[in-house]
Write an enzyme that holds these catalytic residues in place. Structure first.
Site, PDB file in Angstrom:
ATOM      1  N   HIS A  32       6.850  -3.857  -7.547  1.00  0.00           N
ATOM      2  CA  HIS A  32       6.268  -2.707  -8.242  1.00  0.00           C
ATOM      3  C   HIS A  32       6.615  -2.887  -9.708  1.00  0.00           C
ATOM      4  O   HIS A  32       7.764  -3.200 -10.050  1.00  0.00           O
ATOM      5  CB  HIS A  32       6.837  -1.391  -7.719  1.00  0.00           C
ATOM      6  N   CYS A 100      -0.214  -0.781  -8.828  1.00  0.00           N
ATOM      7  CA  CYS A 100       0.535  -0.701 -10.086  1.00  0.00           C
ATOM      8  C   CYS A 100       0.467  -1.982 -10.880  1.00  0.00           C
ATOM      9  O   CYS A 100       0.437  -1.971 -12.109  1.00  0.00           O
ATOM     10  CB  CYS A 100       1.989  -0.354  -9.805  1.00  0.00           C
TER      11      CYS A 100
END
Length: 654
Positions: A32, A100
């Protein structure tokens, strides 16, 4: 300003430990990522988030990568992030295809022209290449959402952006190849395809205009707050509702008062105030100032003066009195609001864009190897092909910084006959709002300065070949796909670099309007349409009130007098082009007339009586010229001849 990439491991080390046994390949982490800039951590989950760095539910990053520095102003970065919010919505999240890492890739390319690490962007492809990856794809996407879009991110500490815009979303994540932002479409002249589907670029004041923010009740207790609110409403209206916690009849009036506050949304400076005189001594002092002897009591103000006062909880009386107040506070309507002008009595939602992709192989042949063999050009071509095949949301941006440097160094030495092909390549790319945003924020507008005519050197655009005229005007129109470009053009035109760019675009339009080629005139009219649409929407939003002014005290069309004069001359001389032996087909000339009248009508609609455009129309006898055109069988079917000639210049003229 420094730009950093925060890298997190969603698996908390489990991927490194068990991936080899489960998948047959080594996966070091389930990534992430977030971009940190100006003490704000930007990331994607249930929308785009802005948090204080390190305060998200993912905890501390496993690593921090310095991506470099950017000279872009904070406002410009925030505008770009807002444009990405059109694509990075909660519903669009996908663990493997839209997450993301796609978002950070886009933002990193915009800020520093650099990709995030390849091991992050290539992870989805690596994982999905395994049998277990294909088998568990759907289940993993669903199960990981509880982590990547966790609810506790909502309560994390928000970092206010420069524009005080904080998204109400959550966190993001996961595996992914680079991915882009909003898509570009257009109005009539956009030749869009399914591959270009996506968020539609709109004028930045369109949504604000059509979605009037509903008013609300201002609960106050002090005299200073009341004075401030009344001062804000001095050009509109205000109501003060004196109530008390110990007054049962007051509660009957609460729903009606809230309803009226919502209705006041179309009057931005109207104020509905509520004062609970039992709340504090200061509230009692306000009641004493207005000699309040009972609750509920209502006092209304119009244009800064007390209008009426009454007591009692009568919802019907309250509605009647306040709605009458709203009507009296409405600014006087412009005469054009009562004309039959369906084409112009509306908001202009979308800019006119030219999104057709040319045959790229033929385009490169025309450019020549000197230019097209460079890696940055090949990367740009690959991006455009990917955009056509997969859609804009699945097309990663190339290194635009590298392309710009190559373009500026080689363009002057290219054969003049190849210039149109290079400009067309830039035009094609600029349909993507991310590309046009880059062109807008590039230092000294390097790419645009290279390909646009050098007017300061005395260049006459009408002498250029038709193919150069057409792609240059189309490129200027496609810049409007970017809300950043619109913001700079309409709201920051006082800045020197933006002022120069606006001057170049207006000169392009003015000289294009006088081109011997009818199609060039049509494209120049489309450019004026885009330039004038912002001001048109402002007039519609303000109910085109008589004598309304901008914040700087002026009341103009948003385009120069030279440009409007060129538009009028283009219309009055169009019949000469139509009768020329080398003129284009009649359908093309009719389309040109429609485009010119559309641009003129939009500038005329709602224009005040002292606007120079009216004087120019009278001096150039435009109304009579349109009457003459309307009598010709070639033109009489054009409906805008009536709307502009008979309604606007006839009944609506001053």
């Amino acid at each position: 300003m420094d730009v950093q990439l925060y890298v997190y491991d969603l698996s908390q080390g489990m991927a490194r430990q068990f991936s080899q046994a489960l998948t047959g390949i080594q996966i070091d982490a389930i990534y992430h990522t977030a971009i940190v800039f100006n003490s704000v951590e930007y990331f994607f989950g249930q929308g785009v988030h802005r948090k204080i760095p390190g305060s998200t539910h993912h905890g501390r990053p496993m690593s921090v990568v310095d991506l470099g520095k950017t000279e872009l102003p904070v406002d410009v970065v925030e505008e770009y992030v807002e444009s990405l919010e059109q694509v990075y919505t909660p519903e669009s999240y996908d663990l493997f295809l839209h997450n993301c890492n796609n978002f950070t890739q886009d933002l990193a390319m915009f800020l520093v022209g650099k990709s995030i690490p390849e091991e992050i962007t290539s992870l989805p492809e690596t994982f999905l290449s395994t049998p277990i990856g294909q088998m568990l794809r759907t289940q993993l996407d669903q199960s990981m959402r509880t982590m990547t879009q966790a609810p506790d991110a909502m309560s994390g500490r928000n970092a206010n952006g420069q524009r005080s815009h904080v998204s109400t979303s959550t966190s993001a994540s996961s595996l992914s190849p680079p991915k882009p932002a909003p898509n570009a479409i257009a109005s009539k002249r956009t030749n869009s395809t399914n591959s270009n589907k996506g968020a539609e670029p709109k004028f930045i004041n369109h949504q604000l205009a059509i979605v009037s923010s509903p008013g609300h009740v201002y609960n106050t207790t002090t005299a200073s707050e009341v004075d401030s609110l009344l001062s804000t409403a001095r050009d509109s209206c205000a109501v003060i509702f004196f109530t008390s916690a110990t007054c049962p009849p007051c509660k009957i009036a609460y729903p009606t008062y809230d309803e009226l506050a919502s209705e006041a949304g179309h009057l931005p400076t109207a104020r509905l105030i509520k004062i609970d005189i039992s709340a504090s001594h200061s509230a009692q002092s306000v009641a004493q100032r207005y000699l309040i002897r009972a609750t509920p009591t209502f006092i209304t103000f119009l244009k800064g003066q007390k209008q009426d006062e009454w007591s009692g909880a009568n919802p019907a009386q309250l509605r009647g009195n306040v709605r009458l107040l709203f009507q009296m506070a409405q600014p006087p309507q412009h005469p054009h609001a009562n004309l039959k002008l369906p084409t112009f009595q509306r908001y202009i939602e979308r800019p006119t864009l030219y999104s057709r992709t040319p045959p790229l192989d033929k385009l490169l042949t025309k450019v020549g190897d000197q230019f097209s063999s460079h890696p940055s050009v090949q990367d740009l071509i690959s991006y455009i092909k990917s955009r056509e095949a997969k859609g804009m949301q699945d097309a990663p941006l190339p290194d635009l910084h590298n392309f710009s440097a190559h373009l500026s160094s080689t363009f002057p030495s290219l054969p003049p006959d190849s210039h149109f092909a290079v400009i067309d390549l830039v035009r094609t790319a600029a349909v993507d709002p991310r590309v046009s945003s880059f062109l807008t924020t590039e230092p000294s507008h390097n790419t645009l300065t290279t390909v646009f005519p050098k007017f300061e050197s005395g260049v006459n655009f009408t002498d250029a070949k038709y193919n150069v005229q057409s792609v240059t005007l189309q490129l200027a129109c496609n810049l409007f796909s970017s809300t950043i470009f619109q913001e700079q053009l309409f709201r920051h035109s006082e800045e020197q670099s933006t002022s120069n760019l606006r001057g170049t675009i207006e000169t392009l339009a003015a000289q294009g309007l006088l081109s011997p080629h009818a199609n060039s005139r049509s494209m120049a009219a489309a450019l004026i349409y885009n330039i004038g649409a912002y001001n048109h929407n402002e007039r519609i939003h303000g109910a085109i009130s008589v004598g309304s002014e901008k914040e700087d005290g002026t009341n103009n069309l948003g385009v120069s007098d030279d440009l409007t004069a060129a538009l009028l001359e283009s219309i009055t001389s169009l019949s000469e082009i139509a009768s020329h032996p080398a003129s284009p087909s009649s359908s093309n000339v009719q389309e040109t007339l429609h485009a010119l009248l559309l641009a003129l009508g939009m500038l005329l609609y709602g224009a005040p009586a002292d606007e120079m455009l009216w004087d120019l129309c009278r001096a150039m006898d435009v109304r009579e010229a349109l009457k003459t055109l309307a009598k010709d069988s070639q033109w009489k079917a054009e409906p805008l001849l009536r709307e502009v000639g008979e309604e606007l210049l006839g009944k609506g003229g001053f």
